[in-house]
Design a protein around this motif. Structure first.
Motif, PDB file in Angstrom:
ATOM      1  N   GLN A   9       0.844  -1.058  -0.079  1.00  0.00           N
ATOM      2  CA  GLN A   9      -0.126   0.134   0.007  1.00  0.00           C
ATOM      3  C   GLN A   9       0.932   1.332   0.144  1.00  0.00           C
ATOM      4  OE1 GLN A   9      -3.296  -0.366  -0.553  1.00  0.00           O
ATOM      5  NE2 GLN A   9      -3.745   1.707  -0.380  1.00  0.00           N
ATOM      6  N   LEU A  10       1.975   1.171   0.924  1.00  0.00           N
ATOM      7  CA  LEU A  10       2.767   2.500   1.014  1.00  0.00           C
ATOM      8  C   LEU A  10       3.509   2.872  -0.590  1.00  0.00           C
ATOM      9  CD1 LEU A  10       4.425   2.006   4.608  1.00  0.00           C
ATOM     10  CD2 LEU A  10       2.735   3.598   3.571  1.00  0.00           C
ATOM     11  N   ASP A  11       4.055   1.506  -1.083  1.00  0.00           N
ATOM     12  CA  ASP A  11       4.669   1.428  -2.386  1.00  0.00           C
ATOM     13  C   ASP A  11       3.504   2.052  -3.421  1.00  0.00           C
ATOM     14  OD1 ASP A  11       6.790   0.252  -1.299  1.00  0.00           O
ATOM     15  OD2 ASP A  11       6.400  -1.483  -1.988  1.00  0.00           O
ATOM     16  N   LEU A  12       2.364   1.596  -3.275  1.00  0.00           N
ATOM     17  CA  LEU A  12       1.304   2.039  -4.489  1.00  0.00           C
ATOM     18  C   LEU A  12       1.335   3.565  -4.026  1.00  0.00           C
ATOM     19  CD1 LEU A  12      -0.655   1.322  -6.525  1.00  0.00           C
ATOM     20  CD2 LEU A  12      -2.273   0.908  -4.742  1.00  0.00           C
ATOM     21  N   HIS A  13       1.202   4.100  -2.933  1.00  0.00           N
ATOM     22  CA  HIS A  13       0.892   5.596  -2.559  1.00  0.00           C
ATOM     23  C   HIS A  13       2.120   6.295  -2.964  1.00  0.00           C
ATOM     24  CE1 HIS A  13       0.276   9.023   0.116  1.00  0.00           C
ATOM     25  NE2 HIS A  13      -1.077   8.744  -0.085  1.00  0.00           N
ATOM     26  N   GLU A  14       3.205   5.925  -2.674  1.00  0.00           N
ATOM     27  CA  GLU A  14       4.493   6.388  -3.278  1.00  0.00           C
ATOM     28  C   GLU A  14       4.381   6.544  -4.865  1.00  0.00           C
ATOM     29  OE1 GLU A  14       7.655   8.831  -3.083  1.00  0.00           O
ATOM     30  OE2 GLU A  14       6.481   8.253  -1.294  1.00  0.00           O
ATOM     31  N   ARG A  15       4.089   5.479  -5.654  1.00  0.00           N
ATOM     32  CA  ARG A  15       4.051   5.513  -6.998  1.00  0.00           C
ATOM     33  C   ARG A  15       3.056   6.629  -7.561  1.00  0.00           C
ATOM     34  NH1 ARG A  15       4.433  -0.167  -6.722  1.00  0.00           N
ATOM     35  NH2 ARG A  15       2.136  -0.196  -7.418  1.00  0.00           N
ATOM     36  N   ASP A  16       1.917   6.479  -6.825  1.00  0.00           N
ATOM     37  CA  ASP A  16       0.788   7.415  -7.193  1.00  0.00           C
ATOM     38  C   ASP A  16       1.280   8.795  -6.893  1.00  0.00           C
ATOM     39  OD1 ASP A  16      -0.939   5.439  -7.891  1.00  0.00           O
ATOM     40  OD2 ASP A  16      -2.286   5.766  -6.178  1.00  0.00           O
ATOM     41  N   LYS A  17       2.217   9.181  -5.683  1.00  0.00           N
ATOM     42  CA  LYS A  17       2.600  10.504  -5.597  1.00  0.00           C
ATOM     43  C   LYS A  17       3.446  11.012  -6.764  1.00  0.00           C
ATOM     44  CE  LYS A  17       5.995  11.502  -2.700  1.00  0.00           C
ATOM     45  NZ  LYS A  17       6.458  11.577  -1.400  1.00  0.00           N
ATOM     46  N   ARG A  18       4.670  10.050  -7.196  1.00  0.00           N
ATOM     47  CA  ARG A  18       5.335  10.244  -7.950  1.00  0.00           C
ATOM     48  C   ARG A  18       4.755  10.821  -9.483  1.00  0.00           C
ATOM     49  NH1 ARG A  18       8.473   6.171  -5.704  1.00  0.00           N
ATOM     50  NH2 ARG A  18       8.004   4.839  -7.180  1.00  0.00           N
ATOM     51  N   ARG A  19       3.471   9.998  -9.745  1.00  0.00           N
ATOM     52  CA  ARG A  19       2.953  10.358 -10.791  1.00  0.00           C
ATOM     53  C   ARG A  19       2.146  11.654 -10.986  1.00  0.00           C
ATOM     54  NH1 ARG A  19       3.455   9.714 -15.983  1.00  0.00           N
ATOM     55  NH2 ARG A  19       1.312   9.077 -17.188  1.00  0.00           N
ATOM     56  N   ILE A  20       1.594  11.670  -9.851  1.00  0.00           N
ATOM     57  CA  ILE A  20       0.750  13.167  -9.613  1.00  0.00           C
ATOM     58  C   ILE A  20       1.844  14.142  -9.967  1.00  0.00           C
ATOM     59  CG2 ILE A  20      -0.334  14.455  -8.203  1.00  0.00           C
ATOM     60  CD1 ILE A  20      -1.650  11.758  -6.848  1.00  0.00           C
ATOM     61  N   ILE A  21       2.953  14.093  -9.230  1.00  0.00           N
ATOM     62  CA  ILE A  21       3.738  15.397  -9.472  1.00  0.00           C
ATOM     63  C   ILE A  21       4.259  15.431 -10.732  1.00  0.00           C
ATOM     64  CG2 ILE A  21       6.006  16.031  -8.601  1.00  0.00           C
ATOM     65  CD1 ILE A  21       5.376  14.927  -5.848  1.00  0.00           C
ATOM     66  N   GLY A  73     -14.765  32.452  -3.331  1.00  0.00           N
ATOM     67  CA  GLY A  73     -15.547  31.575  -3.354  1.00  0.00           C
ATOM     68  C   GLY A  73     -14.636  30.111  -3.475  1.00  0.00           C
ATOM     69  N   GLU A  74     -14.897  29.231  -2.930  1.00  0.00           N
ATOM     70  CA  GLU A  74     -14.294  27.774  -2.841  1.00  0.00           C
ATOM     71  C   GLU A  74     -15.364  26.610  -2.921  1.00  0.00           C
ATOM     72  OE1 GLU A  74     -11.508  25.841   0.602  1.00  0.00           O
ATOM     73  OE2 GLU A  74     -11.048  27.936   0.082  1.00  0.00           O
ATOM     74  N   LEU A  75     -14.760  25.525  -3.770  1.00  0.00           N
ATOM     75  CA  LEU A  75     -15.275  24.346  -3.772  1.00  0.00           C
ATOM     76  C   LEU A  75     -14.361  23.309  -3.743  1.00  0.00           C
ATOM     77  CD1 LEU A  75     -17.892  22.507  -4.386  1.00  0.00           C
ATOM     78  CD2 LEU A  75     -17.119  22.802  -6.864  1.00  0.00           C
ATOM     79  N   THR A  76     -14.576  22.197  -2.768  1.00  0.00           N
ATOM     80  CA  THR A  76     -13.561  20.998  -3.100  1.00  0.00           C
ATOM     81  C   THR A  76     -14.243  19.832  -3.318  1.00  0.00           C
ATOM     82  OG1 THR A  76     -12.208  22.134  -1.241  1.00  0.00           O
ATOM     83  CG2 THR A  76     -11.752  19.688  -1.638  1.00  0.00           C
ATOM     84  N   VAL A  77     -13.767  19.235  -4.220  1.00  0.00           N
ATOM     85  CA  VAL A  77     -14.199  17.649  -4.633  1.00  0.00           C
ATOM     86  C   VAL A  77     -13.188  16.680  -4.269  1.00  0.00           C
ATOM     87  CG1 VAL A  77     -16.046  18.707  -6.246  1.00  0.00           C
ATOM     88  CG2 VAL A  77     -13.443  18.069  -7.056  1.00  0.00           C
ATOM     89  N   PHE A  78     -13.642  15.531  -4.352  1.00  0.00           N
ATOM     90  CA  PHE A  78     -12.927  14.308  -3.757  1.00  0.00           C
ATOM     91  C   PHE A  78     -12.749  13.300  -5.047  1.00  0.00           C
ATOM     92  CE2 PHE A  78     -14.456  16.499  -0.346  1.00  0.00           C
ATOM     93  CZ  PHE A  78     -13.432  16.924   0.514  1.00  0.00           C
ATOM     94  N   PRO A  79     -11.832  13.207  -6.130  1.00  0.00           N
ATOM     95  CA  PRO A  79     -11.764  12.216  -7.071  1.00  0.00           C
ATOM     96  C   PRO A  79     -11.271  11.163  -6.474  1.00  0.00           C
ATOM     97  CG  PRO A  79     -11.008  14.085  -7.888  1.00  0.00           C
ATOM     98  CD  PRO A  79     -11.266  14.470  -6.230  1.00  0.00           C
ATOM     99  N   ALA A  80     -12.075   9.816  -6.130  1.00  0.00           N
ATOM    100  CA  ALA A  80     -11.429   8.654  -5.611  1.00  0.00           C
ATOM    101  C   ALA A  80     -11.040   7.850  -6.835  1.00  0.00           C
ATOM    102  CB  ALA A  80     -12.616   7.993  -4.710  1.00  0.00           C
ATOM    103  N   TYR A  81      -9.623   7.943  -7.260  1.00  0.00           N
ATOM    104  CA  TYR A  81      -9.455   7.664  -8.615  1.00  0.00           C
ATOM    105  C   TYR A  81      -9.044   6.017  -8.705  1.00  0.00           C
ATOM    106  CZ  TYR A  81      -4.701   8.135  -6.678  1.00  0.00           C
ATOM    107  OH  TYR A  81      -3.597   8.263  -5.618  1.00  0.00           O
ATOM    108  N   GLY A  82      -8.899   5.639  -7.521  1.00  0.00           N
ATOM    109  CA  GLY A  82      -8.641   3.937  -7.707  1.00  0.00           C
ATOM    110  C   GLY A  82      -7.561   3.660  -8.781  1.00  0.00           C
ATOM    111  N   GLU A  83      -8.063   2.857  -9.777  1.00  0.00           N
ATOM    112  CA  GLU A  83      -7.154   2.400 -10.733  1.00  0.00           C
ATOM    113  C   GLU A  83      -7.150   3.473 -11.877  1.00  0.00           C
ATOM    114  OE1 GLU A  83      -4.989  -0.132 -10.489  1.00  0.00           O
ATOM    115  OE2 GLU A  83      -5.784  -0.294  -8.486  1.00  0.00           O
ATOM    116  N   ARG A  84      -7.678   4.748 -11.861  1.00  0.00           N
ATOM    117  CA  ARG A  84      -7.841   5.701 -12.996  1.00  0.00           C
ATOM    118  C   ARG A  84      -7.184   7.061 -12.552  1.00  0.00           C
ATOM    119  NH1 ARG A  84     -11.433   4.471 -16.901  1.00  0.00           N
ATOM    120  NH2 ARG A  84     -11.939   6.492 -17.183  1.00  0.00           N
ATOM    121  N   LEU A  85      -6.133   6.847 -11.928  1.00  0.00           N
ATOM    122  CA  LEU A  85      -5.305   7.942 -11.687  1.00  0.00           C
ATOM    123  C   LEU A  85      -4.882   8.745 -12.975  1.00  0.00           C
ATOM    124  CD1 LEU A  85      -3.734   9.803  -9.873  1.00  0.00           C
ATOM    125  CD2 LEU A  85      -1.694   8.435  -9.938  1.00  0.00           C
ATOM    126  N   ASP A  86      -4.520   8.025 -14.039  1.00  0.00           N
ATOM    127  CA  ASP A  86      -3.911   8.933 -15.300  1.00  0.00           C
ATOM    128  C   ASP A  86      -5.198   9.574 -15.963  1.00  0.00           C
ATOM    129  OD1 ASP A  86      -1.042   8.450 -15.034  1.00  0.00           O
ATOM    130  OD2 ASP A  86      -1.181   6.318 -16.233  1.00  0.00           O
TER     131      ASP A  86
END
Length: 134
Positions: A9-21, A73-86
């Motif tokens: 889970q940590l590895d996946l989170h780290e991979r996602d973080k690098r991909r997002i950045i 004015g501010e709005l926050t949404v939470f995309p739960a991307y799962g396997e659809r990060l890209d």
């Protein structure tokens, strides 16, 4: 969860973080203040009409996307991307220069098309609700 499961889970989170950045910085986003020190994927983008901020959730495969207009004015949404990060990142990048206070609902429909599980809260204490394309 076993140690191996936690490690995966940590590895996946780290991979996602690098991909997002990687994806967002290549599209002109900047690291948010303190993000590097805190080792977080938190980036900002200034369009002509809105400020956008994307932050990776610390526990879930989810982003926090905050839109702030010039009048505060501010709005926050939470995309739960799962396997659809890209696909989720591509949708955000796709509307980053087109989004405005007048059309943000249409842009959020594009986000829902890429990432069907997008939640929003109208107030801090409210239960998050699923955003639909309707």
């Amino acid at each position: 969860m076993s140690n191996a499961g936690q490690s995966d889970q940590l590895d996946l989170h780290e991979r996602d973080k690098r991909r997002i950045i990687e994806r967002l910085t290549s599209a002109g986003w900047k690291m948010a203040e303190g993000a590097t020190i805190l080792n977080r994927a938190s980036l900002v983008y200034e369009s002509e009409q809105l400020s956008l901020e994307v932050t990776q959730d610390d526990q879930y495969r989810e982003l926090l996307l905050t839109l702030v207009s010039a009048d505060g004015g501010e709005l926050t949404v939470f995309p739960a991307y799962g396997e659809r990060l890209d696909a989720t990142l591509e949708a955000i990048i796709g509307f980053q220069d087109r989004i405005s206070p007048d059309n943000f609902q249409d842009m959020l429909r594009e986000l829902v098309a890429a990432c069907p599980e997008v939640y929003f809260q109208t107030e801090e204490d409210d239960e998050p609700r699923l955003l639909t394309a309707d």
